[in-house]
Write a protein that holds these residues in place. Structure first.
Motif, mmCIF file in Angstrom:
data_model
loop_
_atom_site.group_PDB
_atom_site.id
_atom_site.type_symbol
_atom_site.label_atom_id
_atom_site.label_comp_id
_atom_site.label_asym_id
_atom_site.label_seq_id
_atom_site.Cartn_x
_atom_site.Cartn_y
_atom_site.Cartn_z
ATOM 1 N N ARG A 81 9.706 88.727 106.270
ATOM 2 C CA ARG A 81 9.413 87.295 106.125
ATOM 3 C C ARG A 81 10.635 86.439 106.411
ATOM 4 N N ALA A 82 11.777 86.860 105.891
ATOM 5 C CA ALA A 82 13.000 86.091 106.126
ATOM 6 C C ALA A 82 13.382 86.118 107.596
ATOM 7 N N VAL A 83 13.253 87.278 108.240
ATOM 8 C CA VAL A 83 13.603 87.391 109.660
ATOM 9 C C VAL A 83 12.689 86.521 110.510
ATOM 10 N N ILE A 84 11.390 86.528 110.220
ATOM 11 C CA ILE A 84 10.447 85.688 110.973
ATOM 12 C C ILE A 84 10.746 84.209 110.743
ATOM 13 N N SER A 85 11.090 83.860 109.507
ATOM 14 C CA SER A 85 11.440 82.479 109.214
ATOM 15 C C SER A 85 12.623 82.019 110.064
ATOM 16 N N LEU A 86 13.633 82.885 110.208
ATOM 17 C CA LEU A 86 14.827 82.531 110.970
ATOM 18 C C LEU A 86 14.587 82.577 112.476
ATOM 19 N N SER A 87 13.895 83.605 112.941
ATOM 20 C CA SER A 87 13.759 83.822 114.382
ATOM 21 C C SER A 87 12.639 83.016 115.017
ATOM 22 N N VAL A 88 11.706 82.523 114.224
ATOM 23 C CA VAL A 88 10.621 81.705 114.771
ATOM 24 C C VAL A 88 10.687 80.282 114.209
ATOM 25 N N GLY A 89 10.567 80.146 112.895
ATOM 26 C CA GLY A 89 10.544 78.827 112.292
ATOM 27 C C GLY A 89 11.805 78.023 112.534
ATOM 28 N N LEU A 90 12.974 78.644 112.308
ATOM 29 C CA LEU A 90 14.231 77.921 112.484
ATOM 30 C C LEU A 90 14.475 77.563 113.947
ATOM 31 N N VAL A 91 14.114 78.456 114.867
ATOM 32 C CA VAL A 91 14.282 78.159 116.286
ATOM 33 C C VAL A 91 13.422 76.961 116.696
ATOM 34 N N LEU A 92 12.167 76.952 116.271
ATOM 35 C CA LEU A 92 11.287 75.828 116.604
ATOM 36 C C LEU A 92 11.795 74.534 115.974
ATOM 37 N N ALA A 93 12.227 74.598 114.718
ATOM 38 C CA ALA A 93 12.724 73.401 114.054
ATOM 39 C C ALA A 93 13.974 72.857 114.746
ATOM 40 N N THR A 94 14.884 73.744 115.142
ATOM 41 C CA THR A 94 16.102 73.310 115.826
ATOM 42 C C THR A 94 15.784 72.701 117.180
ATOM 43 N N ALA A 95 14.905 73.351 117.931
ATOM 44 C CA ALA A 95 14.556 72.851 119.263
ATOM 45 C C ALA A 95 13.908 71.471 119.178
ATOM 46 N N GLY A 150 19.054 87.550 115.361
ATOM 47 C CA GLY A 150 19.596 87.584 116.715
ATOM 48 C C GLY A 150 18.781 88.416 117.678
ATOM 49 N N LEU A 151 18.117 89.461 117.163
ATOM 50 C CA LEU A 151 17.319 90.317 118.043
ATOM 51 C C LEU A 151 16.005 89.661 118.439
ATOM 52 N N LEU A 152 15.429 88.842 117.563
ATOM 53 C CA LEU A 152 14.076 88.341 117.788
ATOM 54 C C LEU A 152 14.002 86.873 118.190
ATOM 55 N N ASN A 153 15.054 86.104 117.920
ATOM 56 C CA ASN A 153 14.929 84.666 118.183
ATOM 57 C C ASN A 153 14.961 84.308 119.663
ATOM 58 N N ASP A 154 15.566 85.160 120.487
ATOM 59 C CA ASP A 154 15.619 84.863 121.917
ATOM 60 C C ASP A 154 14.228 84.779 122.531
ATOM 61 N N ALA A 155 13.314 85.629 122.064
ATOM 62 C CA ALA A 155 11.952 85.594 122.601
ATOM 63 C C ALA A 155 11.296 84.254 122.305
ATOM 64 N N THR A 156 11.457 83.748 121.088
ATOM 65 C CA THR A 156 10.906 82.440 120.730
ATOM 66 C C THR A 156 11.514 81.340 121.582
ATOM 67 N N ALA A 157 12.839 81.355 121.718
ATOM 68 C CA ALA A 157 13.528 80.289 122.438
ATOM 69 C C ALA A 157 13.169 80.279 123.923
ATOM 70 N N LEU A 158 13.172 81.447 124.558
ATOM 71 C CA LEU A 158 12.885 81.491 125.995
ATOM 72 C C LEU A 158 11.439 81.117 126.290
ATOM 73 N N THR A 159 10.516 81.508 125.421
ATOM 74 C CA THR A 159 9.115 81.130 125.616
ATOM 75 C C THR A 159 8.945 79.619 125.479
ATOM 76 N N LEU A 160 9.569 79.033 124.465
ATOM 77 C CA LEU A 160 9.498 77.589 124.283
ATOM 78 C C LEU A 160 10.147 76.862 125.461
ATOM 79 N N ARG A 315 20.209 74.107 110.533
ATOM 80 C CA ARG A 315 20.298 75.462 109.981
ATOM 81 C C ARG A 315 20.497 75.469 108.461
ATOM 82 N N PRO A 316 21.507 74.779 107.923
ATOM 83 C CA PRO A 316 21.630 74.804 106.450
ATOM 84 C C PRO A 316 20.448 74.157 105.743
ATOM 85 N N LEU A 317 19.886 73.092 106.335
ATOM 86 C CA LEU A 317 18.723 72.465 105.711
ATOM 87 C C LEU A 317 17.535 73.411 105.678
#
Length: 534
Positions: A81-95, A150-160, A315-317
């Motif tokens: 859950r934490a990894v998905i939150s960081l690699s998907v949710g945080l990436v979308l929120a930052t973008a 770091g392993l999973l967030n690239d897929a989210t970012a490149l797709t977006l 990120r900290p928020l």
């Protein structure tokens, strides 16, 4: 061609020199290499330009695969859950934060392109953070979260990024279509990664030669990436899935000799590729700056401040918000106490915030923007500045921050677990010896020396467990007798090696036989534990 070879050789020398300086000074090698690349980029002579296709197809797959092989599938599953939150949710929120903010302060940048550059700067690169964090004592759980992110967030970012660029080209975007593309990329990447992993598993059943096994390992990330990209899946995710699966099952699939070679090969690949990547990042600064002549200073300041500020603040928020969600949602980042994952403390959240360094994937994504898009040079500058601020700024301060935070549960806990596992493994070996002796009593004379040696090892491990169990200040004790024994054994191996060389030099031993005997000593020396892995 001669100039290219000379440049590659010169950069290899710089990579080696940076690692030597890093080991002696404690500074991160990644930061030293970026600064060296910046310095070289302003010198006259040939320079390397970042080709996004080259990076995405030939550099990223082996780097991700090597990291996935060393990651823990079990730990990632426990922190899913934490990894998905960081690699998907945080990436979308930052973008989205970067996109809306950038389009608001720079009127010439369309929202779709602003979100595209937001997607490029959203995924952190764990290489620099982990290279510093492991040396400074980053706790295992935070290491798992940084690795998983770091392993999973690239897929989210490149797709977006692809969706945002397509929206700019077409002039409109459908939320349903964008979600469908993202889902297709994820499902396709997972399926392709699993298919390749299972195929490699089947091939390994008929492979005996370790060299052939290693060639197969080197080709695996490229096969997974190409398979996924050909079927419109996420190549990055396919590489990660294949690496995690094979890394988890390698102990039962590979022989000991093959594993030793595989680890050595991938350490070398990562060492060289990471060195060149960080140098390449630094060398792009002159090219990025040359494209800024047509932009007013106020535009440059506003765009860069908004981009860097959004990246550093979101990120900290996000970490704070997800760690303080109520009820079951709290487990997204706060952990699950029943599963042995207590909520992250404030100090741990701060350390995780500082691990958000950006790297080459950000630059490759930014440089992949079509040359015809408006304000492309401005967007490249913003992306480069994010990489520079996070990689150099956070990279230099990460180790001092970790020392200041004094996070619990690192060296002592891991040393205790290792020695408990060693004792359990030796007990299993003693049980197997007993079964062999009971089955054939005539083997007693052969088995008794092995039993006595195993019992001596078990006593050493159990004594170490008892000592580590009573420690309360999280400071790993120094066992001088144990270290003296290790030094003595290394001296013995050195003496044996010198004697073998004497036999070779006097003609009593051939070079071929020397290599066989030397390999035996090398393997024995390689299994002697280092002090921090007691």
């Amino acid at each position: 061609m001669t100039a290219v070879i000379a440049l590659a050789l010169a950069e290899l020398i710089v990579v080696m020199a940076a690692h030597v300086v890093a080991q002696r000074s404690g500074l991160p090698a990644a930061v030293l290499l970026v600064l060296a690349g910046i310095g070289y980029g302003f010198l006259p002579g040939p320079n390397l330009r970042l080709d996004p296709q080259f990076v995405l197809y030939l550099v990223i797959p082996p780097l991700l695969y090597g990291a996935a092989l060393q990651s823990s599938l079990t730990a990632l599953r426990n922190n899913a859950r934490a990894v998905i939150s960081l690699s998907v949710g945080l990436v979308l929120a930052t973008a989205l934060a970067v996109g809306f903010g950038l389009s608001a302060v720079v009127a010439t940048v369309p929202l779709s392109l602003a979100i595209a550059i937001g997607a490029a700067v959203a995924p952190p690169d764990p290489v620099a953070a982990l290279s510093v964090g492991r040396r400074a004592g980053l706790p295992p759980r935070l290491t798992t979260l940084v690795e998983g992110e770091g392993l999973l967030n690239d897929a989210t970012a490149l797709t977006l990024l692809q969706v945002a660029v397509a929206a700019f080209v077409s002039g409109s975007v459908s939320v349903g279509l964008a979600f469908g593309q993202f889902l297709l990329a994820v499902v396709g990447g997972v399926i392709c990664g699993m298919v390749v992993a299972l195929l490699i598993t089947g091939i390994r059943r008929v492979i005996i030669d370790p060299l052939t096994d290693n060639v197969l390992s080197l080709g695996t990330p490229f096969a997974a990436y190409l398979a996924a990209e050909t079927t419109h899946g996420s190549g990055v995710l396919a590489v990660v899935v294949a690496g995690l699966w094979l890394g988890h099952h390698n102990p039962s699939q590979q022989s000991g000799r093959a594993r030793l070679q595989t680890r050595a090969v991938w350490r070398l690949v990562e060492y060289v590729l990471e060195g060149y990547v960080f140098l390449l990042i630094g060398q792009q600064l002159p090219a990025v700056i040359r494209g800024l002549g047509s932009y007013p200073t106020t535009t440059l300041v506003a765009a860069s401040a908004m981009t860097v500020g959004a990246v550093l603040l979101v990120r900290p928020l996000w970490l704070w918000a997800t760690a303080h969600l109520p009820g079951r949602l709290h487990a997204r980042l706060g952990g699950d106490p029943q599963a042995g994952n207590p909520p992250l403390s404030g100090r741990e959240l701060l350390a995780l915030t500082w691990a958000g360094t950006r790297g080459v994937i950000t630059l490759a994504a930014a440089f992949s923007l079509p040359a015809t898009v408006p304000s492309r040079n401005l967007l490249l500058f913003c992306a480069y500045l994010v990489v520079l601020v996070t990689l150099v700024g956070q990279g230099l301060t990460f180790a001092p921050l970790l020392r200041l935070l004094r996070l619990p549960g690192s060296d002592v806990t891991r040393a205790l677990t290792r020695n408990e596992a060693r004792a359990a493994a030796v007990q299993a070996a003693l049980q197997r010896l007993k079964e062999l002796r009971d089955a054939d009593p005539e083997l007693r004379e052969v088995l008794d020396p092995l039993r006595r040696a195993a019992e001596s090892r078990q006593r050493r491990y159990t004594d170490r467990v008892a000592m580590l169990s009573g420690i309360e200040d999280e400071t790993l004790p120094v066992d001088e007798r144990y270290r003296a024994a290790l030094r003595a054994r290394r001296e013995m191996i050195a003496a044996e090696r010198d004697e073998l060389l004497t036999w070779r030099d006097t003609g009593q031993l051939s070079d071929a036989d020397l290599r066989v005997l030397e390999s035996e000593l090398d393997h024995e020396e390689s299994i002697l534990p280092t002090p921090h892995r007691e």
